[in-house]
Design an enzyme around this catalytic site. Structure first.
Site, PDB file in Angstrom:
ATOM      1  N   ARG A  15       0.787  -1.093  -0.071  1.00 42.16           N
ATOM      2  CA  ARG A  15      -0.142  -0.053   0.016  1.00 42.16           C
ATOM      3  C   ARG A  15       0.837   1.259   0.022  1.00 42.16           C
ATOM      4  O   ARG A  15       0.802   2.205   0.707  1.00 42.16           O
ATOM      5  CB  ARG A  15      -0.921   0.106   1.177  1.00 42.16           C
ATOM      6  CG  ARG A  15      -1.945  -0.990   1.109  1.00 42.16           C
ATOM      7  CD  ARG A  15      -2.936  -0.950   2.360  1.00 42.16           C
ATOM      8  NE  ARG A  15      -2.143  -1.314   3.597  1.00 42.16           N
ATOM      9  CZ  ARG A  15      -2.520  -1.175   4.695  1.00 42.16           C
ATOM     10  NH1 ARG A  15      -3.927  -0.515   5.104  1.00 42.16           N
ATOM     11  NH2 ARG A  15      -2.101  -1.731   5.903  1.00 42.16           N
ATOM     12  N   LEU A  17       1.095   3.554  -1.989  1.00 36.19           N
ATOM     13  CA  LEU A  17       0.427   4.701  -2.366  1.00 36.19           C
ATOM     14  C   LEU A  17      -0.346   5.516  -1.629  1.00 36.19           C
ATOM     15  O   LEU A  17      -0.438   6.583  -1.062  1.00 36.19           O
ATOM     16  CB  LEU A  17      -0.354   4.688  -3.769  1.00 36.19           C
ATOM     17  CG  LEU A  17      -1.121   5.922  -4.242  1.00 36.19           C
ATOM     18  CD1 LEU A  17       0.020   7.051  -4.803  1.00 36.19           C
ATOM     19  CD2 LEU A  17      -2.015   5.652  -5.306  1.00 36.19           C
ATOM     20  N   GLY A 440     -23.648   0.618  16.235  1.00 37.33           N
ATOM     21  CA  GLY A 440     -22.863  -0.715  16.667  1.00 37.33           C
ATOM     22  C   GLY A 440     -21.230  -0.357  16.995  1.00 37.33           C
ATOM     23  O   GLY A 440     -21.056  -0.712  18.316  1.00 37.33           O
ATOM     24  N   GLU A 492     -18.346  -3.081  19.358  1.00 41.87           N
ATOM     25  CA  GLU A 492     -17.520  -3.750  18.596  1.00 41.87           C
ATOM     26  C   GLU A 492     -16.018  -3.666  18.773  1.00 41.87           C
ATOM     27  O   GLU A 492     -15.408  -3.688  17.839  1.00 41.87           O
ATOM     28  CB  GLU A 492     -18.020  -3.548  17.040  1.00 41.87           C
ATOM     29  CG  GLU A 492     -19.437  -3.698  16.822  1.00 41.87           C
ATOM     30  CD  GLU A 492     -20.000  -3.242  15.509  1.00 41.87           C
ATOM     31  OE1 GLU A 492     -19.010  -3.472  14.616  1.00 41.87           O
ATOM     32  OE2 GLU A 492     -21.121  -3.042  15.109  1.00 41.87           O
ATOM     33  N   CYS A 651     -26.475   1.493   4.948  1.00 39.71           N
ATOM     34  CA  CYS A 651     -25.715   2.709   4.941  1.00 39.71           C
ATOM     35  C   CYS A 651     -25.965   3.608   3.463  1.00 39.71           C
ATOM     36  O   CYS A 651     -24.768   3.652   3.079  1.00 39.71           O
ATOM     37  CB  CYS A 651     -24.503   2.985   5.353  1.00 39.71           C
ATOM     38  SG  CYS A 651     -23.588   1.493   5.553  1.00 39.71           S
ATOM     39  N   HIS A 702     -20.057  10.626   8.534  1.00 42.66           N
ATOM     40  CA  HIS A 702     -18.828  10.600   7.625  1.00 42.66           C
ATOM     41  C   HIS A 702     -18.362  12.121   7.596  1.00 42.66           C
ATOM     42  O   HIS A 702     -17.326  12.324   6.810  1.00 42.66           O
ATOM     43  CB  HIS A 702     -19.395  10.017   6.434  1.00 42.66           C
ATOM     44  CG  HIS A 702     -19.683   8.547   6.799  1.00 42.66           C
ATOM     45  ND1 HIS A 702     -20.826   8.166   6.466  1.00 42.66           N
ATOM     46  CD2 HIS A 702     -18.839   7.569   6.940  1.00 42.66           C
ATOM     47  CE1 HIS A 702     -20.830   6.683   6.562  1.00 42.66           C
ATOM     48  NE2 HIS A 702     -19.531   6.522   6.990  1.00 42.66           N
ATOM     49  N   CYS A 734     -24.558   5.760  10.790  1.00 40.30           N
ATOM     50  CA  CYS A 734     -23.763   4.593  10.652  1.00 40.30           C
ATOM     51  C   CYS A 734     -22.742   4.439  11.640  1.00 40.30           C
ATOM     52  O   CYS A 734     -23.101   5.219  12.897  1.00 40.30           O
ATOM     53  CB  CYS A 734     -23.090   4.891   9.396  1.00 40.30           C
ATOM     54  SG  CYS A 734     -22.018   3.563   8.568  1.00 40.30           S
TER      55      CYS A 734
END
Ligand code: GLN
Ligand code: ZN
Length: 737
Positions: A15, A17, A440, A492, A651, A702, A734
């Site tokens: 990864r 980038l 959650g 969670e 979502c 978000h 969310c």
């Protein structure tokens, strides 16, 4: 036979980038360093393709963020403050990333473009905005830059561009209702300029991607396609054009595609098996080059080389020349199987990531050109791997088969209808009006990440790791009590990924450690590989939910990932139907629900954020999909007694396509994304068959913006007005992760 590739993974080994981008955004990495990383990824990709003997090596398949945004820049479909275009300087990184992520331009705040799924993949692209003010102008800086870079390395490439029709159809109209198709002619003129420039620089072939042709297209849109390609090809100063389609068969567009005045056509023979018959029916492409997409860019199984060779034999008669090609960009699969050091040694030989797929292309080309014996060893190894997979005792589990068979065609439902359940749940839970809950997850704290890393590395034992999870659960449970929420969650903390966590504990999955696939920008996911029959050897979440419940008198919501999301966010086996695989997933997840219920969990949420993205691209296939997808969901939840409240979470705000399916899930409560669109989705729910509870998210998690209390109150008020107070829940959009 010659070989072609649509594009390579662009996130780079390890990864690279992602690290460079995030470092650049945080100010730790300079623009030059970012460019260096990008150039090194491109160079490695080109060299790997050349070493594998690929003939049509792509350029411009790389992107610093997104190829649809790149296409918008290419034709000048960007706001006036963006700069560049018209032969000026290449615009800087700042305006580019401002469009992608939001930011500042000329001291003014800039909202990012919307993100949406790239067809039915889990890759998200940015949505260009087109309107009456759009002033197309060719800006070939990126495509020419990468072309030159490759040719300085001695590599002649085939530039890849998003095609004009697909660019229009994937853009959004500003203001809404504006006719974007009306912009086709000036848009095509910008492409004409780009093609002329590429021709001047010695480019022989260019690829124009038109995946929109695998969806149903109206006569008007097909007319626009013809007009666009006539206009594109009229002038002589251009490279040969291959129009490429992927992600499915082209259906009724095949005769139109056959007659386009282009030199090449790309068809997907993996997700578009029907293309073979469609091609036969129109008499093939006698005057064109067929780029035959026979190596699957969307899945990770080793190609069945013998079967593909037989298919290529048939295809060779149907075109002037047949080129062995990937079915689509390899951006949707991990970079290299060779990077996997600890992958299950039985399963690894069955798989093929991007690098291995290049080898497959080479073997196929050589076998068709020089004959099968020239690649004897490769074919034998392939046969052995496929045989091992077919005969492996690990793929089929007789107990799972028996269980599925016993089910037959049964269509399990909850034991009582919704109104009765609602009464039973109300007397069991005694919730107030407008009950509050969350989706959650709570944030994964640095302490949690450190503990998990140490535990994985063997530096922290099980008992200590569990203690840190319990500690975190204590923290979020008391936080929720203090805040005064009605239905709590355990947060969670044990999951770093809602699919991998379960895949890790179910049979039938392996989890590639380095199998990163770009989701959007610098974000990547590691889809598990589902290779065999699925079952649940032991409880997966029970310990944590039960612990959380032991710490409070309020109900704690159990939290499961649904079968369709498990399927969609994994690489799934291709030796049985997705419907059959989903039934197995459903039975396994249903076992967990039964255990949770037996332990006294009164509210259980089964997340299905991927239900909608699984909708087939062709409308005709949708009812069939929704039938098996909702049945699988009901298989999970049918064991829930009347007093157990079943929630689901999705979502996205565009509910229209699946609002009917919501009723078929037979749930009690659904939570949805709604804040960003200002509760716009509630209209869909008013007359829907679904009558259960609804939690339209009032807090857009978000966005970094903290909303004002009166904004939240206004959203709740709006929801009350539309749906009535009895059905409403109050929750964020969310997970808080
Ligand atoms: N329960 C999950 C969470 O809160 C749901 C995630 C999702 O919708 N993608 O994180
Ligand atoms: Zn969500």
């Amino acid at each position: 036979m010659r070989t072609a590739v649509h594009g390579m993974p662009r996130i780079g080994p390890g990864r690279a980038l992602k690290r460079a981008l995030e470092g650049y955004w945080a100010g730790r990495v300079t623009a030059d360093q970012l460019e260096e990383t990008a150039a090194s990824i491109r160079r490695q990709n080109w060299q790997t393709m050349v070493a594998a003997g690929i003939d049509f090596v792509p350029s411009n398949d790389f992107s610093l963020y997104d190829h649809v945004l790149d296409a918008a820049v290419l034709v000048g479909a960007v706001p006036p403050w963006f700069g560049g275009g018209g032969g000026g300087d290449r615009p800087g990184l700042e305006p580019y990333f401002a469009l992608a992520r939001g930011g500042e331009a000329n001291g003014q705040p800039v909202a990012p473009l919307e993100l949406t799924k790239w067809f039915d993949t889990n890759y998200h692209h940015l949505v260009p905005e087109l309107g009456p003010g759009t002033d197309f102008r060719a800006d070939g800086a990126k495509v020419v830059g990468e072309l030159t870079e490759a040719s300085e390395q001695g590599i002649a490439t085939m530039p890849a561009l998003l095609g004009p029709l697909t660019l229009l159809l994937r853009s959004s109209a500003r203001p809404t209702g504006f006719d974007v198709l009306g912009l086709l002619d000036p848009l095509v003129d910008a492409y004409v300029d780009v093609l002329a420039e590429l021709q001047r620089r010695g480019v022989r072939w260019v690829r124009l991607d038109e995946p929109s042709l695998v969806e149903e297209r109206s006569a008007e849109e097909l007319g626009a396609l013809e007009r666009a390609y006539r206009r594109l090809t009229e002038r002589g100063d251009r490279p040969a054009i291959a129009i490429s389609t992927f992600f499915g068969p082209v259906g009724e567009a095949m005769p139109v595609v056959r007659d386009l005045p282009v030199e090449g056509v790309g068809l997907d023979f993996c997700l578009g098996r029907e293309n073979l018959d469609l091609l036969r029916d129109v008499g093939g492409l006698p005057d064109k080059v067929l780029f035959a997409g026979v190596v699957d860019g969307r899945n990770v199984w080793a190609n069945d080389l013998e079967a593909t060779l037989a298919e290529l034999d048939r295809l060779e008669e149907l075109a002037r020349e047949t080129v062995v090609s990937t079915s689509c960009s390899l951006l949707h699969v991990p970079l290299a199987l060779s990077a996997e050091e600890s992958l299950d040694p039985d399963v690894a030989p069955w798989l093929s990531f991007a690098h291995e797929k290049l080898e497959e292309l080479a073997v196929l080309a050589r076998a068709s050109g020089e004959g099968r014996p020239s690649v004897d060893q490769a074919l034998e190894a392939n046969r052995a791997a496929l045989r091992a997979r077919r005969e492996s005792a690990r793929v089929v589990d007789p107990a799972v088969r028996q269980r599925v068979a016993a089910l037959g065609e049964a269509d399990p439902r909850r034991s009582s209808p919704y109104p009765e359940r609602a009464r039973a749940q109300q007397s069991a839970l005694g919730l107030p009006r407008l009950p509050t809950t969350t989706i959650g997850s709570f944030p994964q704290t640095p302490e949690l990440r450190t503990a998990r890393a140490a535990w994985r590395a063997g530096r922290l034992d099980d008992a200590e790791y569990r203690r840190s999870l319990r500690h975190e659960i204590d923290r979020v449970v008391s936080l929720q009590e203090e805040v005064g929420l009605d239905v709590l969650v355990h947060g969670e903390p044990e999951r770093d990924d809602m699919v991998r966590y379960f895949a890790d504990q179910l049979t039938g999955f392996v989890l590639p450690a380095e199998g990163w696939v770009q989701s959007y920008g610098s974000r990547c996911v590691r889809p598990p590989v589902l290779y065999g029959d699925v079952s649940r050897p032991a409880p997966m979440t029970l310990e944590w939910t039960a612990y959380a419940q032991s710490r409070t008198t309020r109900p704690v919501k159990g939290m499961l990932t649904g079968p369709v999301t498990m399927l969609r966010w994994s690489f799934v086996r291709d030796d049985q139907s997705q419907a059959a695989t989903t039934v197995q997933l459903a039975l396994a997840i249903g076992d967990e629900l039964v255990d949770l219920q037996a332990a006294g969990t009164a509210v259980i949420q089964v997340d299905e954020p991927a239900l909608r993205e699984g909708l087939p691209l062709r409308r005709a296939d949708r009812p069939g999909y929704l039938a098996w997808a909702t049945r699988a969901f009901r298989l999970v939840t049918s064991a829930a007694g009347p007093a157990t409240q079943v929630h689901t979470h999705m979502c996205y705000a565009q509910l229209g396509d699946i609002v009917d399916a919501l009723a078929d899930l037979d749930i009690d409560v659904v939570s949805l994304e709604a804040a960003r669109a200002g509760m716009g989705l509630l209209g869909d729910l008013v007359d829907a068959r679904y009558r259960g509870g609804v939690g339209p998210g009032v807090y857009d998690v978000h966005s970094p913006t903290v909303p004002e209390l009166d904004q939240l109150v206004a959203l709740v008020g709006q929801a009350v007005e539309t749906l009535g107070v009895e059905r409403l829940w109050v929750n964020p959009d969310c997970g808080l992760k």
